[in-house]
Design an enzyme around this catalytic site. Structure first.
Site, PDB file in Angstrom:
ATOM      1  N   ASP A 206     -20.924  96.546 -80.498  1.00 49.22           N
ATOM      2  CA  ASP A 206     -20.770  97.654 -79.559  1.00 49.22           C
ATOM      3  C   ASP A 206     -22.079  98.416 -79.335  1.00 49.22           C
ATOM      4  O   ASP A 206     -22.508  98.609 -78.198  1.00 49.22           O
ATOM      5  CB  ASP A 206     -19.652  98.594 -80.028  1.00 49.22           C
TER       6      ASP A 206
ATOM      7  N   LYS B 157     -15.159  90.154 -82.445  1.00 49.14           N
ATOM      8  CA  LYS B 157     -14.641  90.991 -81.367  1.00 49.14           C
ATOM      9  C   LYS B 157     -15.402  90.790 -80.055  1.00 49.14           C
ATOM     10  O   LYS B 157     -14.809  90.854 -78.974  1.00 49.14           O
ATOM     11  CB  LYS B 157     -14.713  92.453 -81.804  1.00 49.14           C
TER      12      LYS B 157
ATOM     13  N   ASP C 276      -6.626  87.833 -81.750  1.00 47.25           N
ATOM     14  CA  ASP C 276      -7.442  86.855 -82.469  1.00 47.25           C
ATOM     15  C   ASP C 276      -6.714  86.293 -83.683  1.00 47.25           C
ATOM     16  O   ASP C 276      -7.177  85.341 -84.296  1.00 47.25           O
ATOM     17  CB  ASP C 276      -8.772  87.491 -82.911  1.00 47.25           C
TER      18      ASP C 276
ATOM     19  N   ASP D  61      -9.436  99.708 -79.826  1.00 51.08           N
ATOM     20  CA  ASP D  61      -8.954  98.931 -80.969  1.00 51.08           C
ATOM     21  C   ASP D  61      -7.440  99.105 -81.031  1.00 51.08           C
ATOM     22  O   ASP D  61      -6.914 100.134 -80.602  1.00 51.08           O
ATOM     23  CB  ASP D  61      -9.532  99.474 -82.278  1.00 51.08           C
TER      24      ASP D  61
ATOM     25  N   GLU E 118      -3.025  94.524 -89.248  1.00 50.07           N
ATOM     26  CA  GLU E 118      -2.693  95.311 -88.054  1.00 50.07           C
ATOM     27  C   GLU E 118      -1.274  94.931 -87.620  1.00 50.07           C
ATOM     28  O   GLU E 118      -1.089  94.056 -86.783  1.00 50.07           O
ATOM     29  CB  GLU E 118      -3.714  95.005 -86.955  1.00 50.07           C
TER      30      GLU E 118
HETATM   31  O1  LIG Z   1     -12.617  88.597 -84.940  1.00 48.22           O
HETATM   32  C1  LIG Z   1     -12.271  89.740 -84.651  1.00 48.22           C
HETATM   33  C2  LIG Z   1     -12.505  90.854 -85.495  1.00 48.22           C
HETATM   34  C3  LIG Z   1     -12.072  92.105 -85.102  1.00 48.22           C
HETATM   35  N1  LIG Z   1     -11.422  92.280 -83.922  1.00 48.22           N
HETATM   36  C4  LIG Z   1     -10.937  93.631 -83.521  1.00 48.22           C
HETATM   37  O2  LIG Z   1     -12.010  94.532 -83.490  1.00 48.22           O
HETATM   38  C5  LIG Z   1     -11.565  95.845 -83.761  1.00 48.22           C
HETATM   39  C6  LIG Z   1     -12.459  96.515 -84.780  1.00 48.22           C
HETATM   40  O3  LIG Z   1     -12.464  95.843 -85.976  1.00 48.22           O
HETATM   41  P1  LIG Z   1     -12.265  96.549 -87.413  1.00 48.22           P
HETATM   42  O4  LIG Z   1     -12.320  95.479 -88.421  1.00 48.22           O
HETATM   43  O5  LIG Z   1     -11.093  97.448 -87.360  1.00 48.22           O
HETATM   44  O6  LIG Z   1     -13.602  97.383 -87.538  1.00 48.22           O
HETATM   45  P2  LIG Z   1     -13.864  98.964 -87.672  1.00 48.22           P
HETATM   46  O7  LIG Z   1     -14.963  99.128 -88.652  1.00 48.22           O
HETATM   47  O8  LIG Z   1     -12.640  99.753 -87.886  1.00 48.22           O
HETATM   48  O9  LIG Z   1     -14.375  99.196 -86.199  1.00 48.22           O
HETATM   49  C7  LIG Z   1     -15.379 100.053 -85.743  1.00 48.22           C
HETATM   50  O10 LIG Z   1     -16.638  99.409 -85.735  1.00 48.22           O
HETATM   51  C8  LIG Z   1     -16.704  98.183 -84.983  1.00 48.22           C
HETATM   52  C9  LIG Z   1     -18.125  97.644 -85.070  1.00 48.22           C
HETATM   53  O11 LIG Z   1     -19.067  98.600 -84.742  1.00 48.22           O
HETATM   54  C10 LIG Z   1     -16.268  98.422 -83.546  1.00 48.22           C
HETATM   55  O12 LIG Z   1     -16.201  97.190 -82.873  1.00 48.22           O
HETATM   56  C11 LIG Z   1     -14.908  99.072 -83.527  1.00 48.22           C
HETATM   57  O13 LIG Z   1     -14.488  99.339 -82.212  1.00 48.22           O
HETATM   58  C12 LIG Z   1     -14.974 100.369 -84.314  1.00 48.22           C
HETATM   59  O14 LIG Z   1     -13.703 101.011 -84.312  1.00 48.22           O
HETATM   60  C13 LIG Z   1     -10.109  95.724 -84.244  1.00 48.22           C
HETATM   61  O15 LIG Z   1      -9.263  96.155 -83.206  1.00 48.22           O
HETATM   62  C14 LIG Z   1      -9.957  94.241 -84.502  1.00 48.22           C
HETATM   63  O16 LIG Z   1      -8.655  93.823 -84.249  1.00 48.22           O
HETATM   64  C15 LIG Z   1     -11.193  91.203 -83.090  1.00 48.22           C
HETATM   65  O17 LIG Z   1     -10.605  91.342 -82.022  1.00 48.22           O
HETATM   66  N2  LIG Z   1     -11.632  89.970 -83.463  1.00 48.22           N
HETATM   67 MN   LIG Z   2     -10.632  99.647 -87.344  1.00 41.99          MN
END
Ligand SMILES: O=c1ccn([C@@H]2O[C@H](COP(=O)(O)OP(=O)(O)O[C@H]3O[C@H](CO)[C@@H](O)[C@H](O)[C@H]3O)[C@@H](O)[C@H]2O)c(=O)[nH]1
Ligand SMILES: [Mn+2]
Length: 559
Positions: free
Chosen positions: A453, A289, A147, A313, A118
């Site tokens: 979530d 998260k 993070d 996000d 990111e």
């Molecule tokens: O230890 C962590 C891991 C992830 N994130 C943030 O969480 C968000 C989502 O993570 P990502 O790995 O991009 O997962 P996605 O599969 O794209 O995310 C979808 O699915 C997740 C789980 O259902 C939701 O939390 C997200 O909002 C949703 O966009 C991102 O902004 C990350 O930066 C953190 O802040 N800390």
């Molecule tokens: Mn994502």
């Protein structure tokens, strides 16, 4: 009808939003009926034509029967979700008329986790688009949770805080959309009608390009140059850091919105801007998260404590500068607003390829299923593009007794200076703070589930709050979907695993939600919670009929 009468009689209640059922449902229902008849006929066929000899024949036939039974059940759940979709419409002009002076504070949480996946430029574009909402800036506070604990991201945030002094007045003066500078300058054309405007336009564009270039160069270098580090005390924190999984809390209030000197270059106030990398130690779970969000909830409660929280996000920028006002039309509606726990916006993506071969656009979910879920009792919380009522997210049960007095909640209790606040908040973001508390269980986002979530949203609904789904005319948020097969598989594995986990634990909508949410909503949740369990039927249907074809066994009626 009753509402109309009241409106005309007393002329005092005009709702801030309205709900409309989708039209042309009769046709859809007839169509569903025909499919239902067809499905029944398939099942009848299976039962009545069971082969009489040959073990392979009999068992493949029985397998087909069960696979089809499963598909029928899944089809039933899907139709239940899609039966009565509803759509919401807001009246922002009424909101301004009634509440412009009493608009509540809004805290915006942006999460990032890795400066390589990111990139800092993307993160600050999201942050800038959030700071530029069409909303009184002194009532906005934007928090970035990093993070990745990266000084590169911190550096980018520092640059963004400076650039915002030009960007915010520029957005407001030219009324531009979208307000992510990258997305805006990618397509926008220089205004040619007015030379003054054009001059400013070019100036801001150059400022942005220069900043972007600087940040990208630093990111490529992998570390922030000495002379830049001298510019802000915050960089000292990285002197003590050996690894991104092992460090103290880093908290910097980059813009203190309560400080009268925090002004943009036109003398208007700026939103508060906070950088947070919570403490991480290898021996303590950080809870991904959910852990990050809970740290943000606690820290923001000391700094701005706004009653409304927006969560995005870092790869999802605001594409519509009116989203905050739209969301408030729901929360502040005098009649129905009190019971609303969260407002979910659709997830939309700007990087979907032409043929979308991995099916990442989520169009069916966002345009068909979610309005249906709203009709059945409320959409899921899907992690980004969601406005929460702080008390609901913090685990409070809904009660219709105490009405919110928006004037009252606006009162900021905190009067400490930024320096003192930073000290206090470091403790709130420490890695031991949650241990043996209700955080992650009854308070904040829940721990221990790959889809924190969905399980959190369900819990909010089970505590009596309503959730609503809102599709604005202009898309509210635009993000990045996975683009490769590997990314897609990783994402789907996590979603399926997490959803299945919710189904079989005590947090399942049937146990946890029993008598707390409507039965049709419990069943509707299954459209996602049963995703993983379809594997057997799908695999069977893919593998067995071709094999049988090769052996000359017929599984379908002869035409
Ligand atoms: O230890 C962590 C891991 C992830 N994130 C943030 O969480 C968000 C989502 O993570 P990502 O790995 O991009 O997962 P996605 O599969 O794209 O995310 C979808 O699915 C997740 C789980 O259902 C939701 O939390 C997200 O909002 C949703 O966009 C991102 O902004 C990350 O930066 C953190 O802040 N800390
Ligand atoms: Mn994502």
């Amino acid at each position: 009808m009753r509402e109309k009468e009241r409106e005309m009689g007393k002329n005092e209640y005009l709702p801030l939003f309205e709900t409309r059922a989708s039209r042309g449902r009769l046709l859809f229902k007839l169509y569903v009926l025909t499919i239902f008849v067809a499905i029944c006929m398939i099942l009848v066929y299976r039962v009545s034509y069971l082969p009489v000899e040959g073990a392979v024949e009999i068992w493949s036939w029985i397998g087909m029967f069960f696979a089809e039974l499963w598909f029928s059940f899944y089809w039933f759940i899907t139709q239940l979700v899609r039966w009565n979709p509803i759509y919401r419409y807001t009246f922002k002009d009424r909101l301004s008329q009634r509440y412009e002076k009493d608009l509540p504070g809004v805290d915006i949480f942006v999460c990032t986790a890795d400066p390589e996946i990111e990139p800092p430029t993307m993160v600050i574009n999201t942050v800038l688009s959030m700071m530029a909402y069409d909303y009184p800036p002194e009532k906005l506070s934007v928090y970035l949770s990093d993070d990745g604990g990266s000084d590169l991201t911190f550096y980018a945030m520092l640059e963004a805080s400076r650039f915002s002094k030009h960007w915010l007045p520029f957005c407001k003066k030219l009324k531009i959309q979208p307000r992510s500078p990258e997305a805006y300058f990618r397509t926008a054309l220089e205004p040619l009608d007015d030379p003054n405007k054009a001059k400013e336009w070019l100036f801001v564009k150059k400022l942005y390009i220069d900043m972007k270039y600087q940040i990208e160069a630093t990111t490529k270098l992998g570390k922030v140059p000495e002379e830049i580090c001298k510019e802000h005390k915050g960089f000292h924190e990285w002197n003590f850091i050996s690894s991104r999984r092992d460090h103290q809390t880093i908290l910097e209030i980059l813009i203190d919105g309560t400080d009268p000197q925090a002004m943009d270059n036109e003398g208007q106030p700026l939103p508060t801007l906070v950088y947070l990398a919570r403490e991480k130690r290898p021996q303590y779970p950080h809870n991904f998260k959910a852990g990050a969000m809970n740290a943000l909830i606690r820290v923001s409660s000391r700094i701005s404590n706004s009653p409304i929280i927006l969560n995005v996000d870092c790869d999802m920028y605001s594409n519509n500068s009116y989203s905050v006002r739209d969301a408030l039309c729901f929360f502040m509606d005098e009649e129905k607003g009190r019971e609303i726990g969260y407002i979910q916006y659709p997830q939309a993506f700007e990087n979907i390829t032409k043929n979308d071969i991995y099916c990442n656009s989520l169009n069916i979910e966002m345009e068909v299923d979610f309005p249906g879920l709203d009709g059945n009792g409320g959409p899921l919380y899907i992690g980004t593009g969601c406005f929460h009522r702080r008390e609901a997210l913090c685990g409070r049960r809904y009660s219709n007794e105490n009405k919110v007095d928006w004037k009252e909640v606006n009162y900021r209790k905190v009067k400490e200076s930024a320096g003192v606040l930073e000290e206090v908040c470091r403790i709130l973001a420490s890695c031991t703070y949650d241990a043996n508390t209700e955080w992650g269980k009854e308070m904040g986002l829940k721990y221990g589930c790959p889809v924190e979530d969905v399980i959190t949203g369900l819990s909010v609904q089970c505590k009596g709050w309503r959730s609503m789904y809102f599709i604005p005319e202009r898309k509210g948020f635009l993000g990045l979907a996975p683009t490769t097969l590997l990314q897609t598989l990783v994402q789907h594995k996590r979603w399926s695993e997490g959803d299945f986990q919710i189904l079989i634990t005590r947090h399942s909508p049937f146990l946890f939600g029993h008598k707390r949410i409507p039965l049709k909503l419990q069943l509707s949740y299954c459209i996602y919670l049963l995703w993983a369990t379809s594997w057997f039927a799908v695999l069977y249907y893919l593998v067995v009929p071709p094999l049988c074809l090769l052996r000359g066994i017929s599984l379908f009626p002869k035409v």
